[in-house]
Design a protein around this motif. Structure first.
Motif, PDB file in Angstrom:
ATOM      1  N   HIS A 159     117.221 -66.436  38.601  1.00 51.13           N
ATOM      2  CA  HIS A 159     117.495 -65.252  39.410  1.00 51.13           C
ATOM      3  C   HIS A 159     117.019 -63.963  38.748  1.00 51.13           C
ATOM      4  O   HIS A 159     117.111 -62.897  39.335  1.00 51.13           O
ATOM      5  N   SER A 160     116.524 -64.053  37.525  1.00 53.89           N
ATOM      6  CA  SER A 160     116.160 -62.846  36.791  1.00 53.89           C
ATOM      7  C   SER A 160     115.104 -62.047  37.528  1.00 53.89           C
ATOM      8  O   SER A 160     114.168 -62.596  38.097  1.00 53.89           O
ATOM      9  N   GLU A 161     115.266 -60.729  37.545  1.00 52.37           N
ATOM     10  CA  GLU A 161     114.262 -59.857  38.127  1.00 52.37           C
ATOM     11  C   GLU A 161     113.316 -59.296  37.066  1.00 52.37           C
ATOM     12  O   GLU A 161     112.516 -58.412  37.341  1.00 52.37           O
ATOM     13  N   MET A 162     113.421 -59.799  35.840  1.00 54.02           N
ATOM     14  CA  MET A 162     112.530 -59.384  34.755  1.00 54.02           C
ATOM     15  C   MET A 162     111.328 -60.327  34.742  1.00 54.02           C
ATOM     16  O   MET A 162     111.443 -61.509  34.446  1.00 54.02           O
ATOM     17  N   TYR A 163     110.166 -59.799  35.112  1.00 56.84           N
ATOM     18  CA  TYR A 163     108.950 -60.599  35.175  1.00 56.84           C
ATOM     19  C   TYR A 163     108.042 -60.263  34.004  1.00 56.84           C
ATOM     20  O   TYR A 163     107.914 -59.100  33.601  1.00 56.84           O
ATOM     21  N   ASN A 164     107.371 -61.270  33.480  1.00 60.59           N
ATOM     22  CA  ASN A 164     106.401 -61.088  32.419  1.00 60.59           C
ATOM     23  C   ASN A 164     105.024 -61.508  32.909  1.00 60.59           C
ATOM     24  O   ASN A 164     104.880 -62.542  33.576  1.00 60.59           O
ATOM     25  N   ALA A 165     104.009 -60.713  32.585  1.00 63.72           N
ATOM     26  CA  ALA A 165     102.647 -61.084  32.940  1.00 63.72           C
ATOM     27  C   ALA A 165     102.226 -62.264  32.076  1.00 63.72           C
ATOM     28  O   ALA A 165     102.299 -62.214  30.844  1.00 63.72           O
ATOM     29  N   VAL A 166     101.803 -63.353  32.722  1.00 60.44           N
ATOM     30  CA  VAL A 166     101.390 -64.536  31.969  1.00 60.44           C
ATOM     31  C   VAL A 166      99.876 -64.731  32.041  1.00 60.44           C
ATOM     32  O   VAL A 166      99.331 -65.584  31.336  1.00 60.44           O
ATOM     33  N   CYS A 167      99.204 -63.951  32.881  1.00 63.63           N
ATOM     34  CA  CYS A 167      97.760 -64.103  32.999  1.00 63.63           C
ATOM     35  C   CYS A 167      97.176 -62.889  33.704  1.00 63.63           C
ATOM     36  O   CYS A 167      97.751 -62.408  34.686  1.00 63.63           O
ATOM     37  N   VAL A 168      96.062 -62.369  33.225  1.00 64.43           N
ATOM     38  CA  VAL A 168      95.347 -61.261  33.873  1.00 64.43           C
ATOM     39  C   VAL A 168      93.885 -61.663  33.992  1.00 64.43           C
ATOM     40  O   VAL A 168      93.240 -62.006  32.995  1.00 64.43           O
ATOM     41  N   LEU A 169      93.364 -61.621  35.233  1.00 62.47           N
ATOM     42  CA  LEU A 169      91.975 -61.990  35.489  1.00 62.47           C
ATOM     43  C   LEU A 169      91.312 -60.889  36.300  1.00 62.47           C
ATOM     44  O   LEU A 169      91.945 -60.250  37.140  1.00 62.47           O
ATOM     45  N   ALA A 170      90.040 -60.670  36.082  1.00 68.02           N
ATOM     46  CA  ALA A 170      89.290 -59.653  36.824  1.00 68.02           C
ATOM     47  C   ALA A 170      88.011 -60.254  37.368  1.00 68.02           C
ATOM     48  O   ALA A 170      87.404 -61.129  36.742  1.00 68.02           O
ATOM     49  N   ASN A 171      87.630 -59.765  38.566  1.00 64.57           N
ATOM     50  CA  ASN A 171      86.340 -60.128  39.151  1.00 64.57           C
ATOM     51  C   ASN A 171      86.148 -61.641  39.262  1.00 64.57           C
ATOM     52  O   ASN A 171      85.103 -62.177  38.885  1.00 64.57           O
ATOM     53  N   ILE A 172      87.137 -62.338  39.780  1.00 65.22           N
ATOM     54  CA  ILE A 172      87.002 -63.791  39.896  1.00 65.22           C
ATOM     55  C   ILE A 172      86.261 -64.189  41.165  1.00 65.22           C
ATOM     56  O   ILE A 172      85.929 -65.347  41.344  1.00 65.22           O
ATOM     57  N   GLY A 173      86.007 -63.233  42.069  1.00 61.43           N
ATOM     58  CA  GLY A 173      85.218 -63.518  43.266  1.00 61.43           C
ATOM     59  C   GLY A 173      85.855 -64.554  44.160  1.00 61.43           C
ATOM     60  O   GLY A 173      87.076 -64.627  44.282  1.00 61.43           O
TER      61      GLY A 173
END
Length: 594
Positions: A159-173
């Motif tokens: 139920h936690s509303e604390m999210y962590n970024a686990v992946c960042v991708l750019a320009n994947i088309g």
């Protein structure tokens, strides 16, 4: 605009009742729904002025950044759709309505904001997908993307509303790309969402509609998790069979605007414009809808009969075929109130009136409705409710009412009735009776609405059905509950009565109760999902239950459908049971296969 982050169509609050008086300036309500397309939207106000006090209605819109409003709907006693098309995509529009009578214009309604095309360019994925799931690792797949956009996958636990970024991708088309997430805790549920940032702004989508569960493989629920072979096979083999009609014993037809809303009463909801969309979203084809009076019955039937709703009010056997053959959403009108007949002298005429308006299920009592005195001579109503004390059972008037319901071939419901009311109703009625939302007291004792074994057996012995509810306070004596508790209630009733007498019943939003409101724990969130009956079907097919496909179909609607058809056909409870056990391979408590 937070709600616009979530899935289309954007549905707004259901039309509230308005009280108009000729001596007052009219009030104005917000549009009852907005159906948003790529280049426009449609609104509906419902029947604003049955007494004719409204002389004019006007609806206007403007692009949010401008100051000029444009009229796109005007009329009197408006009762239909108003649409505007040809608008700019990715723009936000403000919509309001206003009415007038002889005293002048009323106030403007609340502004509603509409963002066409979600204000996100085409091509952004609607959902995430999941690849291989191991004990401590999952593969999160972004199906496709947009050039010059940044894609970020976030994850939280439970139920936690604390999210962590686990992946960042750019320009994947347009090529799918994946994020491998490691170091997960076995048996823990994770909630995942996807954020896309472009020159148009930022959009977020959760993992899949109505579901937020990702279990690692050693958790028992992983067997029927999203995209699992077991779940997909269950949906294909059972829920999508042409002859399968999923019947939910009792629900309302509201859809949450945000399928992940976790804030209880703050979750906004509305009636879908096309109600067959409920079936596509939940697999539910038929449910009963509660009304409290002749007025509310008339109002609901009128709404359902609007052609664009694609719904059918079930009145006779032919209507079941209409649901099956035409794909329309079926509704059985269900009286659930303390005194729906409003008096004793004209109970026959009142029952006939409600029958003619479309009512087909009648609840004998509503939890606390009957005993106003310890004197039997001063009792009112039709039968004691589940929390009435002392419990005297059916009243004299109640006996007459039950007999009249049998005469009209209407279905008798005892979901909110006391122990003696249930037992006596089962004895008095000559036709099968039901409890369309009721759980087993020997599984969860703390809720006095739950039924004792002799009540469950009495209902089953009429040929009737008990619909199990997925609400925490009826599932477990613990602080929270989950899908395992729900399955225990189903299997308990099956073992007690046989597979032919148990069903399912949401008794809440038809696309699932908000998790914070339902009191379900993390693994119980399956029951808060629009796909809950898919998960239930899959779990019933799997160990330790291992139900056959035919038995799962009975639980998910076949049993309710049988009883509805038997009562509408005028079968007595003895005839219903004889027909049932002529076709099954079971032997139960005095009944043998014929």
């Amino acid at each position: 605009m937070k709600m616009l982050k979530y899935s289309l169509p954007f549905l707004f609050s259901l039309l509230t009742l308005i009280s108009l008086c000729t001596a007052q300036t009219p009030t104005t309500t917000t549009p009852s729904f907005l159906n948003v397309t790529e280049d426009g939207f449609c609104i509906e106000f419902g029947w604003l002025s049955p007494t004719g006090t409204i002389t004019d209605l006007i609806a206007k819109f403007k692009e949010k950044s401008t100051n000029t409003f444009t009229t796109f709907c005007r009329g009197t006693q408006f009762n239909g759709l108003c649409c505007v098309n040809g608008l700019e995509k990715y723009h936000t529009y403000e919509v309001y309505a206003q009415t007038q009578n002889a005293n002048g214009w009323g106030p403007r309604s609340t502004y509603v904001e509409v963002c066409l095309g979600s204000c996100i360019p085409p091509g952004i994925p609607a959902t995430l997908q999941f690849g291989e799931i191991t004990t401590t690792t999952i593969l999160v797949i972004i199906p496709y993307g947009v050039e010059d956009a940044t894609h970020t996958v976030y994850m939280s636990t439970g139920h936690s509303e604390m999210y962590n970024a686990v992946c960042v991708l750019a320009n994947i088309g347009q090529t799918p790309s994946g994020c491998l997430v490691s170091n997960l805790i076995p048996g823990t549920k994770y909630r995942v969402y996807h954020s896309v940032s472009t020159v148009f702004g930022t959009s977020s989508t959760f993992d899949s509609p109505g579901v937020s569960a990702v279990y690692t493989k050693d958790h028992p629920n992983a067997l029927c998790g999203d995209n699992s072979v077991e779940l997909n096979n269950t949906i294909t083999d059972i829920l999508e069979q042409h002859d399968t009609l999923v019947v939910d014993g009792n629900a309302n037809y509201y859809i949450r605007h945000d399928p992940y809303c976790d804030k209880g009463s703050a979750c906004t909801r509305s009636v879908p414009a096309n109600m067959s969309s409920i079936t596509h979203k939940t697999y539910i084809a038929i449910t009963s809808i509660s009304v409290s009076s002749l007025l509310s019955l008339t109002t609901q039937v009128s709404l359902l009969q609007q052609p664009h709703r694609n719904a059918v009010v079930i009145r006779d056997l032919n209507d079941f075929d209409t649901v099956s053959n035409e794909g329309r959403f079926g509704v059985i009108m269900y009286s659930q109130s303390k005194f729906p007949l409003h008096g004793t002298l004209n109970y026959k005429a009142n029952i006939a009136d409600m029958f003619n308006k479309g009512l087909r299920i009648f609840s004998v009592s509503y939890s606390e409705c009957c005993t106003t005195s310890t004197s039997l001579d001063e009792r009112v109503g039709y039968g004691d409710g589940a929390i009435d004390h002392p419990d005297y059972g059916i009243t004299d008037l109640g006996t007459l009412v039950l007999q009249e319901l049998n005469e009209k071939r209407m279905i008798i419901d005892v979901s909110h009735s006391s122990r003696y009311t249930v037992l006596q109703a089962a004895d008095i009625s000559i036709q099968p009776i039901i409890a369309n939302h009721l759980n087993a007291r020997n599984v969860s004792f703390s809720n006095n609405r739950n039924a004792y074994d002799n009540e469950i057996k009495a209902i089953a012995d009429t040929g009737g059905v008990i619909g199990i509810m997925p609400l925490d306070r009826f599932l477990s004596d613990a602080a929270t509950a989950n899908i395992d508790d729900f399955l225990l209630h189903i299997d308990y009733v099956r073992q007690l009565t046989g597979i032919d007498h148990v069903g399912v019943s949401t008794d809440a939003y038809i696309d699932g109760q908000p998790s914070a409101q339902s009191g379900l724990d993390d693994s119980g969130l399956y029951l808060s999902s629009s796909k809950r009956w898919s998960y239930v079907a899959c779990r019933l097919r799997s160990p330790p239950y291992s139900y056959s496909g035919n038995d799962v179909r009975k639980v998910l609607g076949g049993n309710f459908l049988r009883v509805y058809k038997d009562v509408f056909s005028g079968l007595t409870k003895e005839e219903s049971m004889a027909k049932l056990y002529k076709t099954c391979t079971c032997k139960r408590r005095g009944y043998r296969r014929l």
